[in-house]
Enzyme design. Structure first.
Site, mmCIF file in Angstrom:
data_model
loop_
_atom_site.group_PDB
_atom_site.id
_atom_site.type_symbol
_atom_site.label_atom_id
_atom_site.label_comp_id
_atom_site.label_asym_id
_atom_site.label_seq_id
_atom_site.Cartn_x
_atom_site.Cartn_y
_atom_site.Cartn_z
ATOM 1 C CG ASP A 275 40.929 -4.642 -56.766
ATOM 2 O OD1 ASP A 275 41.735 -4.427 -55.854
ATOM 3 O OD2 ASP A 275 40.040 -5.512 -56.714
ATOM 4 C CD GLU A 317 45.708 -5.139 -55.552
ATOM 5 O OE1 GLU A 317 46.055 -5.581 -54.456
ATOM 6 O OE2 GLU A 317 44.822 -5.672 -56.247
HETATM 7 C C1 GLC Z 1 42.635 -6.067 -53.911
HETATM 8 C C2 GLC Z 1 42.320 -5.090 -52.796
HETATM 9 C C3 GLC Z 1 41.784 -5.865 -51.626
HETATM 10 C C4 GLC Z 1 40.562 -6.617 -52.034
HETATM 11 C C5 GLC Z 1 40.817 -7.474 -53.280
HETATM 12 C C6 GLC Z 1 39.543 -7.967 -53.865
HETATM 13 O O1 GLC Z 1 43.632 -6.957 -53.575
HETATM 14 O O2 GLC Z 1 43.470 -4.368 -52.464
HETATM 15 O O3 GLC Z 1 41.509 -5.002 -50.551
HETATM 16 O O4 GLC Z 1 40.164 -7.459 -50.995
HETATM 17 O O5 GLC Z 1 41.475 -6.740 -54.282
HETATM 18 O O6 GLC Z 1 38.865 -6.929 -54.525
#
Ligand code: GLC
Length: 639
Positions: A275, A317
């Site tokens: 993430d 991500e």
């Molecule tokens: C990523 C997740 C998002 C979250 C962020 C902080 O972008 O997809 O939902 O708010 O990380 O953890």
């Protein structure tokens, strides 16, 4: 050849599991050492490097035997994540069917649709009240009671394995919640744990950072630092004020997080979603995203995980500019040695641009502009996820089309966020920043594609059009190279869920509008009468089946994009050995024609009329032109 391929070669020799671990460690050690010392200079950190070398065999020995065996099978069988047979779904467990047990009961539903890869949104403990949907983690491994127990999770992962369903879970690698045990100790004054985060006695250093750091949630969490009175210190909180950024300049943090990562995979997780990984390294004077050190760190995680648990892979991500996303597959000696999979956020954002503009030029320009991915890596293709839709296009490409980037983005926000009467979309504006004019879009796929408005106005033509758009966009993700990921509910065209507005812990975050509950009532009635929901479900089910039956859809790095001369059309081809499949999509509300001579040259008409797998009909040409209906998608198979 990347490190995984080397391990595959070595694994053919009939050695036992421990010998193979030693070989993998030996093969990766040079890279591990280099990356480690690039972040933690040798003069000061030799001791920590030794700790890492002790940690790896320990983690390996703790890995459950069933998973160690699976690791070896996967190593031998090749890049399983590039198979045409994988189709994914993303869901919030509590919105799907209550808890982990409830989810397990729905395995037959996934099978019916053809889904065999699940991304479950965070299920670990989190603060009461606001928790960013669990992305503020109180623990990396403890299952939150509302989802069930660790036993339920292990039962689920074993049931998923038995049913051939892969599991992806998040590893919130950039930050913990302010209630995480390390944060609690830091608040109590423990210096060791204050050094696990970026903490400062006064605002001097934060002020330097703030000069260049952008804001992720400017409306709800402006600034990047939070003052903690009990600690009498500022802490870096790039996301929400309750999400504390981990300080990876401290090698202890890396070592602890590596152990957490491996233990997560030990629960039967096949893909770990890294993430917000673009944010992992911070440096004054930069935006502290995509820094070279972040890449070294990610590759270091990867190289270590690969030694211990080679069957588990990483998903990046990284919702960043298109040319930056591919970098998370690794560049130079890290090529193919960072993340195996990345979100194709560029394709996602470009599809929404094409729907609003009814044109595909920016899509073409951007796809052509992105450097090719390493051959062992792949995409997750999706039309939307649990987050907002950001407008991350390259400005210079917008300009090359003669458009003003700022005005263009404004148009897109207006189109999707109910500021234009004629627009069929019903989305919401997210994190609009008046300082910069930037904003993002929230809304369920169906509502953004017009179904909500069409149903409300009882407009059958619009309903049909919207259903076609929903199918076409999903169809593109099913036909693209990589793993298609459907957001739960989109397979039945679920509309926006406005209930978040009545929940104090959610109302500030309109992303909840696109995180609806799974509508089992509609699903139970699906087969009983014709409905837009049934049309979407049936067609997706059919397209998934077609994808799984045809090896052209596997990611053999076999995607070719064709210019058709018509700005409303997208055309791409997938090939494998002698097999060829041509995808043609019309983004316009009117029928469009394209010259068919190049399609003939590709051989599609050499053995008679080609079959369109979507409609199941042969495509006849009455003239030199091929006509494509509004929002129609053709999957022409070369016979
Ligand atoms: C990523 C997740 C998002 C979250 C962020 C902080 O972008 O997809 O939902 O708010 O990380 O953890």
């Amino acid at each position: 050849m990347n490190q995984a391929s080397l391990h595959r070669l070595l694994s053919q020799k009939g050695k036992d599991s421990k010998e193979l671990f030693d070989l993998r460690l030996a093969t990766n050690l040079t890279l591990i050492q280099k990356q480690f010392f690039s972040l933690y200079p040798e003069e000061r950190h030799e001791k920590n490097f030794k700790k890492l070398l002790q940690l790896l065999p320990k983690l390996y020995l703790e890995r459950p035997e069933a998973l160690r065996n699976q690791d070896l099978q996967r190593l031998k069988s090749g890049n399983w994540y590039q198979s045409e047979k994988i189709v994914g779904m993303q869901l919030y467990v509590e919105h799907f069917n209550k808890d982990l047990k409830g989810l397990q009961e729905k395995i037959p539903y996934f099978k019916k649709l053809g889904v065999n890869f699940l991304h479950l949104m965070p299920i670990t403990t989190r603060p009461k009240g606001e928790s960013d949907g669990g992305y503020a983690v109180n623990s990396y491994l403890e299952v939150d009671k509302k989802y069930g127990s660790k036993k339920d999770l292990l039962e689920l992962t074993s049931a998923l394995r038995k049913n051939g369903i892969y599991l992806m879970l998040d590893f919130v690698v950039n930050h913990t919640s302010n209630e995480f045990s390390w944060a609690k100790k830091a608040i109590k004054g423990d210096k060791k744990y204050q050094n696990y985060y970026y903490t400062y006695e006064d605002f001097t250093v934060p002020a330097e950072f703030e000069k260049t750091l952008p804001e992720v949630f400017p409306e709800t969490s402006p600034g990047n630092f939070t003052y903690i009175p009990e600690m009498e210190k500022w802490v870096m909180t790039v996301f929400n004020s309750y999400q504390w950024d981990l300080n990876y300049t401290n090698p202890e943090v890396f070592l602890e997080m590596l152990a957490n990562l491996v233990k997560l995979t030990d629960m039967g997780v096949d893909v770990v979603r890294f993430d917000a990984l673009a944010f992992l390294w911070k440096k004054i004077g930069t935006i502290s995203q995509n820094l070279p050190e972040a890449h070294n760190l990610i590759s270091l995680f990867r190289m270590c995980l690969q030694v211990v648990a080679p069957g588990s892979i990483l998903l990046a991500e990284a919702i960043v500019a298109p040319t930056n996303i591919v970098k998370y597959f690794g560049e130079g000696e890290k090529r193919g040695n960072e993340c195996e999979v990345a979100y194709n956020a560029s394709l996602m954002a470009l599809l929404w641009n094409s729907i609003a503009t009814k044109k595909t030029q920016l899509l073409y320009k951007s796809l052509m502009h992105v450097p090719p991915k390493p051959k062992d890596c792949t995409w997750i293709n999706y039309i939307r996820c649990h987050d907002d839709i950001g407008l991350g296009y390259e400005n210079h490409l917008i300009q090359e089309l003669g458009w003003n980037p700022e005005m263009h983005r404004k148009f897109l926000l207006d189109y999707y966020c109910q500021r234009l009467d004629w627009s069929p979309a019903k989305g919401m504006l997210f994190m609009y920043n008046p300082k910069t004019g930037d904003g993002r879009i929230t809304g369920s796929a169906a509502s953004l594609l017009g179904l909500e408005k069409a149903i409300a106005t009882k407009n059958d033509d619009l309903i049909k059009e919207s259903v076609n758009k929903i199918i076409m966009l999903h169809g593109i993700t099913l036909a693209f190279e990589g793993i298609p990921l459907i957001y739960a509910g989109d397979e039945i065209g679920t509309l926006n869920d406005y209930s978040f507005q009545n929940d104090a812990s959610k109302k500030g975050d309109s992303r909840w509008v696109n995180r609806p509950r799974q509508d089992w009532e509609t699903i139970s009635k699906l087969e009983k009468e014709d409905s837009p929901q049934l049309a979407i479900f049936r067609t997706l089910q059919k397209l998934i089946k077609i994808r799984k039956e045809n090896t052209v859809f596997a990611d053999h790095n076999n995607l070719e994009i064709y210019h058709t001369g018509n700005d409303h059309i997208l055309s791409l081809e997938r090939t494998h050995d002698a097999k060829r499949l041509l995808v043609i999509c019309n983004f316009d509300e009117n029928p469009q024609v394209i010259d068919s001579s190049w399609i003939k040259k590709l051989g599609y008409f050499s053995n008679g009329e080609p079959l369109d797998l979507v409609s199941g009909e042969k495509i006849a040409l009455n003239s030199a032109l091929l006509e494509v209906m509004p929002y129609q998608m053709l999957w022409l198979m070369k016979s």
